[in-house]
Design a protein around this motif. Structure first.
Motif, short mmCIF file in Angstrom:
data_model
loop_
_atom_site.label_atom_id
_atom_site.label_comp_id
_atom_site.label_asym_id
_atom_site.label_seq_id
_atom_site.Cartn_x
_atom_site.Cartn_y
_atom_site.Cartn_z
N GLU A 53 11.30 20.45 -17.77
CA GLU A 53 11.48 21.01 -19.11
C GLU A 53 10.16 21.37 -19.75
O GLU A 53 10.05 22.33 -20.50
CB GLU A 53 12.26 20.02 -20.00
N HIS A 54 9.15 20.58 -19.45
CA HIS A 54 7.81 20.85 -19.98
C HIS A 54 7.34 22.22 -19.49
O HIS A 54 6.75 23.00 -20.24
CB HIS A 54 6.87 19.75 -19.51
N ILE A 55 7.62 22.52 -18.23
CA ILE A 55 7.22 23.82 -17.67
C ILE A 55 8.07 24.94 -18.26
O ILE A 55 7.56 25.93 -18.76
CB ILE A 55 7.37 23.80 -16.13
N LEU A 56 9.38 24.78 -18.22
CA LEU A 56 10.27 25.88 -18.59
C LEU A 56 10.28 26.17 -20.09
O LEU A 56 10.36 27.31 -20.51
CB LEU A 56 11.68 25.59 -18.09
N ASN A 58 7.96 26.09 -22.11
CA ASN A 58 6.78 26.86 -22.51
C ASN A 58 6.79 28.27 -21.92
O ASN A 58 5.84 29.02 -22.10
CB ASN A 58 5.50 26.14 -22.07
N ARG A 59 7.83 28.61 -21.16
CA ARG A 59 7.85 29.92 -20.49
C ARG A 59 9.11 30.71 -20.72
O ARG A 59 9.34 31.72 -20.06
CB ARG A 59 7.59 29.72 -18.99
N GLU A 60 9.96 30.23 -21.59
CA GLU A 60 11.12 31.02 -21.98
C GLU A 60 11.49 30.68 -23.42
O GLU A 60 11.12 29.61 -23.93
CB GLU A 60 12.29 30.79 -21.02
N GLY A 61 12.22 31.57 -24.06
CA GLY A 61 12.52 31.39 -25.48
C GLY A 61 13.54 30.32 -25.76
O GLY A 61 13.57 29.76 -26.85
N ALA A 62 14.39 30.03 -24.79
CA ALA A 62 15.46 29.05 -25.01
C ALA A 62 14.98 27.64 -24.68
O ALA A 62 14.19 27.44 -23.78
CB ALA A 62 16.66 29.39 -24.13
N VAL A 63 15.47 26.69 -25.45
CA VAL A 63 15.19 25.28 -25.17
C VAL A 63 16.48 24.50 -25.41
O VAL A 63 17.45 25.01 -25.94
CB VAL A 63 14.10 24.67 -26.07
N GLY A 72 4.28 20.25 -29.16
CA GLY A 72 3.24 20.94 -28.43
C GLY A 72 3.39 22.44 -28.64
O GLY A 72 4.50 22.94 -28.66
N CYS A 73 2.27 23.14 -28.85
CA CYS A 73 2.41 24.57 -29.15
C CYS A 73 2.60 25.38 -27.90
O CYS A 73 3.12 26.49 -27.96
CB CYS A 73 1.22 25.07 -29.93
N GLY A 74 2.21 24.88 -26.71
CA GLY A 74 2.35 25.66 -25.50
C GLY A 74 1.67 27.01 -25.65
O GLY A 74 2.19 28.04 -25.24
N CYS A 75 0.50 26.99 -26.28
CA CYS A 75 -0.14 28.25 -26.67
C CYS A 75 -0.45 29.16 -25.50
O CYS A 75 -0.57 30.36 -25.68
CB CYS A 75 -1.43 27.95 -27.42
N ASN A 76 -0.59 28.63 -24.31
CA ASN A 76 -1.02 29.46 -23.20
C ASN A 76 0.13 29.90 -22.32
O ASN A 76 -0.08 30.35 -21.24
CB ASN A 76 -2.08 28.71 -22.40
N ARG B 116 -4.57 18.18 -22.37
CA ARG B 116 -3.58 17.61 -23.29
C ARG B 116 -3.18 16.26 -22.74
O ARG B 116 -2.97 16.10 -21.54
CB ARG B 116 -2.34 18.50 -23.35
N TYR B 144 -4.35 20.27 -31.30
CA TYR B 144 -2.95 19.96 -31.60
C TYR B 144 -2.74 18.46 -31.50
O TYR B 144 -3.23 17.82 -30.57
CB TYR B 144 -2.04 20.67 -30.59
N ASN B 245 0.38 30.98 -32.44
CA ASN B 245 -0.78 30.61 -31.62
C ASN B 245 -2.00 30.94 -32.47
O ASN B 245 -2.25 32.12 -32.76
CB ASN B 245 -0.78 31.43 -30.33
N ARG B 292 24.31 27.36 -19.91
CA ARG B 292 23.79 27.09 -21.26
C ARG B 292 23.71 28.40 -22.04
O ARG B 292 23.31 29.43 -21.49
CB ARG B 292 22.38 26.48 -21.17
N TYR B 294 22.21 29.96 -25.83
CA TYR B 294 21.19 29.62 -26.82
C TYR B 294 21.06 30.75 -27.83
O TYR B 294 21.17 31.93 -27.47
CB TYR B 294 19.85 29.41 -26.11
N GLN B 328 17.17 36.59 -21.61
CA GLN B 328 17.05 36.45 -23.06
C GLN B 328 16.70 37.77 -23.72
O GLN B 328 16.07 38.64 -23.11
CB GLN B 328 15.99 35.40 -23.40
N GLU B 355 7.37 34.39 -24.60
CA GLU B 355 8.63 33.67 -24.78
C GLU B 355 9.50 34.29 -25.89
O GLU B 355 10.67 33.95 -26.01
CB GLU B 355 8.37 32.19 -25.12
#
Lengths: 76, 422
Positions: A53-56, A58-63, A72-76, B116, B144, B245, B292, B294, B328, B355
């Motif tokens: 989940e930590h990976i995904l 930060n790489r898609e809009g859905a959570v 965490g901002c996952g800025c990168n 982090r 952060y 960001n 799922r 969303y 999405q 994202e």
């Protein structure tokens, strides 16, 4: 996307699945051998799930809907 | 840009946590019903197809230790690190930083590295028909900080046929940002943060913005038949605070405005899911499926489907295969870099976040797990041992060559894990 209607259909399917199965509620303890196996765990390994989940997230809009949450901002 | 991470400090902290974990494991063993220790390492590589651009590399070790005592009380602690390095574009736009001439959207990538860290701990109490748990986590990096409190309760009803789970998390997060004291509240005048050197030090050039997150996650698990289990549930997330960001600029219009990325202060996010597991005893296997949906208040809507096959190759070897797809739509204020340049922003918000763009991604991979389980009657110091190796590939499909991170088409994920029960 036509997500609003898809959202409603999803809720109806969820409720129908629940209602349809009510008469079967109550799998006996001695019938749970297969369900107790680790490969039937719907939660999976907590540490692995957190890493995935930590990976995904930060790489898609859905959570969400996975049993984990965090910041965490996952800025990168 | 962000300051260099202190890897040696990170190693020392990890060593202290490991020592603490061993201490808990050793001390708890005498009176605990079960002690478990788990170590996992993940390597994430997302290369760029532009020569000289390093893409993104993340090394993510995790350590977790838990002890459950005969009284039903339990204690858990863990530590995780992200060592992130690579290059990310400072400006989301179609013009070269130096020359101002049109280029592709992602050539101006700037190298960075950061570390982090997150430590967490929790207490739990288990009863025969349910349990209650509370945990706290603290995450920190140069720019952060995050404090999160989670409470979780689980109850079995109808002779364990249904399990009801409810979880609530609140985050008290702080984000470092450029002070932007002279902007008079005009988003177009906002400047991006240039580096994290003065973050959380109280200097006049930076400011600390707050971000509060509330998350509620209910779910119900149902043992439908001796071979089928279903789970349904959802997530409601409310975010209130600074979500941009702070380093990112967006190239808006031909006049050359490059303000900081600006996102709304509030975001409500909702997800519903349905998951199933079906046993195939003849093949010593199971099939799991997940769907799922969303949506959120920024206009992002997504659907995700996942399939997981698991099978025992031998008594000691478990193999699994996973496939996952997500599609999405973009946020209502998102535009690609070319549109931002040609037509300017659509409203008062603008972003260069992948994202928040329309996209699809596909994940596939496999895992092999070695299981050491003693025969009945055998007693060893370690009662169970698992070791697993997983490799997955994540593919991105964006809708434009001017979308954010369009140079990164795929990522590889390698994971190695060991866990033991005492």
């Amino acid at each position: 996307m036509r997500s609003p209607s898809f959202f409603k259909v999803f809720i109806v399917v969820l409720l129908a699945a629940g209602a349809g199965g009510c008469r079967h509620i109550g799998v006996k303890a001695h019938q749970r051998e297969l369900l107790a196996d680790r490969i039937m765990s719907l939660e999976g390994n907590a540490q692995e799930r957190a890493a995935d989940e930590h990976i995904l997230s930060n790489r898609e809009g859905a959570v969400g809907a996975t049993g984990t949450s965090g910041g965490g901002c996952g800025c990168n | 840009m962000r300051t260099r991470g202190t890897h040696s400090s990170c190693g020392r902290t990890l060593a202290r946590w490991l020592a603490f974990a061993c201490l808990i494991g050793g001390a708890g063993r005498a009176s605990a019903a079960e002690v478990e220790a788990a170590q996992r390492g993940t390597l994430f590589l997302e290369p760029s197809n532009i020569k000289g651009n390093a893409g993104i590399t993340v090394i993510h070790p995790q350590t977790d230790v838990s002890a459950t005592f005969a009284s039903g009380f339990g204690i858990a602690a863990g530590y995780a690190v992200d060592v992130v390095s690579g290059a990310t574009p400072r400006v989301f736009g179609v013009r070269n930083d130096a020359t101002g001439r049109p280029v592709d959207a992602i050539s101006g990538a700037t190298k960075f590295s950061d570390v982090r860290q997150q430590a967490h701990g929790g207490l739990s109490y288990s009863r025969p028909v349910g349990d209650f748990a509370a945990s706290y986590s603290y995450g920190w990096e140069h720019d952060y900080r995050s404090h999160a409190v989670t409470v979780n309760t689980r109850t079995d009803v109808l002779d364990h046929a249904l399990t009801i789970n409810l979880s609530y998390t609140h985050n008290f997060d702080s984000v470092c940002d450029a002070a932007n004291v002279d902007t008079a509240g005009i988003p177009l005048a906002r400047q991006a943060l240039t580096n994290s050197n003065n973050c959380f030090k109280g200097t006049a050039d930076v400011a600390t913005r707050s971000l509060n997150i509330d998350a509620v996650e209910p779910s119900v698990t149902w043992a439908v038949t001796p071979r089928l289990a279903l789970q349904g549930g959802g997530t409601a997330l409310v975010l209130d605070g600074f979500q941009s960001n702070p380093y990112r600029q967006v190239d808006l219009g031909r006049a050359g405005a490059r303000p900081q990325e600006t996102l709304p202060q509030f975001r409500q996010r909702y997800a519903l899911f349905l998951r199933s597991a079906y046993a195939v005893p003849a093949a010593r296997a199971s099939i799991q499926a997940m769907a799922r949906v969303y949506r959120d208040s920024w206009g992002v809507r997504a659907a995700t489907a996942e399939l997981l096959l698991q099978s025992y190759m031998t008594r000691f070897l478990l193999w699994s295969l996973r496939g996952r797809a997500t599609a999405q739509g973009g946020a209502v204020f998102y535009q690609d870099a070319e549109t931002y340049f040609l037509h300017g922003p659509n409203g008062k918000y603008w972003t260069g976040d992948r994202e928040l763009s329309p996209m699809q991604n596909f994940l596939t991979g496999s895992q092999l797990t070695y299981l050491h389980i003693p025969e009945a009657g055998e007693h060893h110091f370690i009662s169970e041992l698992d070791a697993s190796l997983k490799f997955e590939m994540l593919f991105y499909r964006l809708d434009s060559v001017f979308a954010p991170n369009a140079d990164r088409k795929y990522a590889g994920i390698l994971q190695l894990a060991v866990s033991a029960r005492f």
